[in-house]
Design an enzyme around this catalytic site. Structure first.
Site, PDB file in Angstrom:
ATOM      1  CB  SER A 197      -0.705  -0.066   1.162  1.00  0.00           C
ATOM      2  OG  SER A 197      -1.464   1.243   1.298  1.00  0.00           O
ATOM      3  CE1 TYR A 254      -3.811  -2.077   5.149  1.00  0.00           C
ATOM      4  CE2 TYR A 254      -3.003  -0.078   4.531  1.00  0.00           C
ATOM      5  CZ  TYR A 254      -3.620  -1.183   4.232  1.00  0.00           C
ATOM      6  OH  TYR A 254      -4.091  -1.390   3.010  1.00  0.00           O
TER       7      TYR A 254
END
Ligand code: NAP
Length: 244
Positions: free
Chosen positions: A143, A156
């Site tokens: 990501s 995350y």
């Protein structure tokens, strides 16, 4: 499995979103696709239905990538029954966003265990098999948050940055065996994961002025899976509409 099939792929988290689009795209290239999911069997069956409607092939396979034993049992079965896995897309992932000061250990661990340890649990036996077969394509879905860090996403961002490190290290370990390992780093993509994000505000900061689609991420994955990408390994390909 009919004679037209010449590759076997496993896509984790293929019941929804990006994984679903990747599974459908791969199935169109004479590839038999194992569609992994965690809880959402009906959604996985829907991915399979779309694949079969196109005249292509695959099957659903439920297991939780954060659980080593059940994951390895399923991977062993695929290898035992098919002899090989040519393409692995480590896509299964989740987020649990909050500021670090509020983050409990379970919020940290659930994200790391799925997004990063899941990569280890799924990949180890498959890497062994790819080495034996002298061919493989591994694509890890990371990501933009793992590249730049995102406030509210310490867990995350750490998991996705870890995945980038693992991609680069593993690429060096197995490059000589004709196996490439790359990462795709999506920005904001329209899926259930982003459904609660205030789109209007975010869109202003994306140079392309819109969210991306799962199909646009799948296109990058397909390129890295292709024979044409044989000299590309250890790389991170951003699919982010210019936001970084
Ligand atoms: P999504 O729509 O929420 O779908 C997540 C998928 O992962 C589902 O198929 C889910 O299965 C599966 N999954 C979650 N935990 C799992 C586990 N422990 N074991 C097996 N499967 C599991 O997410 P998405 O937006 O498509 O995201 C896919 C990947 O792209 C993730 O790694 C995410 O971090 C990454 N990503 C997404 C974006 C974005 O903007 N959407 C941006 C950057 C990166 P069930 O259906 O069974 O729950």
């Amino acid at each position: 499995m009919n004679k037209n099939i010449n590759q076997i792929a496993l896509v984790t988290g293929a019941s929804r979103g990006i994984g679903k689009a990747v599974a459908i795209a791969l199935s169109k290239t004479k590839t038999y696709v194992f569609i992994n999911y965690k809880n959402n069997k009906n959604a996985a069956l829907n991915t399979l239905k779309i694949i079969q409607k196109n005249g292509d092939q695959g099957e659903i396979l439920g297991f939780d990538v954060s659980k080593k034993e059940e994951t390895e049992k399923n991977i062993k079965n695929i290898i035992k029954n098919n002899g090989k896995i040519d393409i692995l897309v480590n896509n299964a992932g989740l987020k649990d966003d909050m500021l670090m000061v509020r983050m409990k250990q379970e919020n940290w661990e659930s994200v790391i265990n799925t997004n990063l340890t899941g990569f280890y649990n799924v990949s180890r036996l498959i890497v062994k098999n790819m080495i034996k077969n002298r061919f493989g394509r591994i694509i890890n879905i990371t990501s933009t948050s793992g590249q730049t860090g995102a406030a509210g996403q310490v867990n995350y961002s750490a998991s996705k940055a870890g995945l980038i490190g693992a991609t680069k290290a593993l690429a060096k370990e197995i490059a000589s065996r004709n196996i490439t390992v790359n990462a795709v780093a999506p920005g904001f993509i329209e899926t259930e994961m982003t459904k609660n994000i205030l789109m209007d505000e975010i869109v202003k900061s994306i140079p392309v002025k819109r969210f991306g689609t799962p199909k646009e991420v799948a296109a990058a994955v397909m390129f890295l899976c292709s024979k044409q990408a044989s000299y590309i390994t250890g790389q991170v390909l951003g699919v982010n509409g210019g936001i970084f």
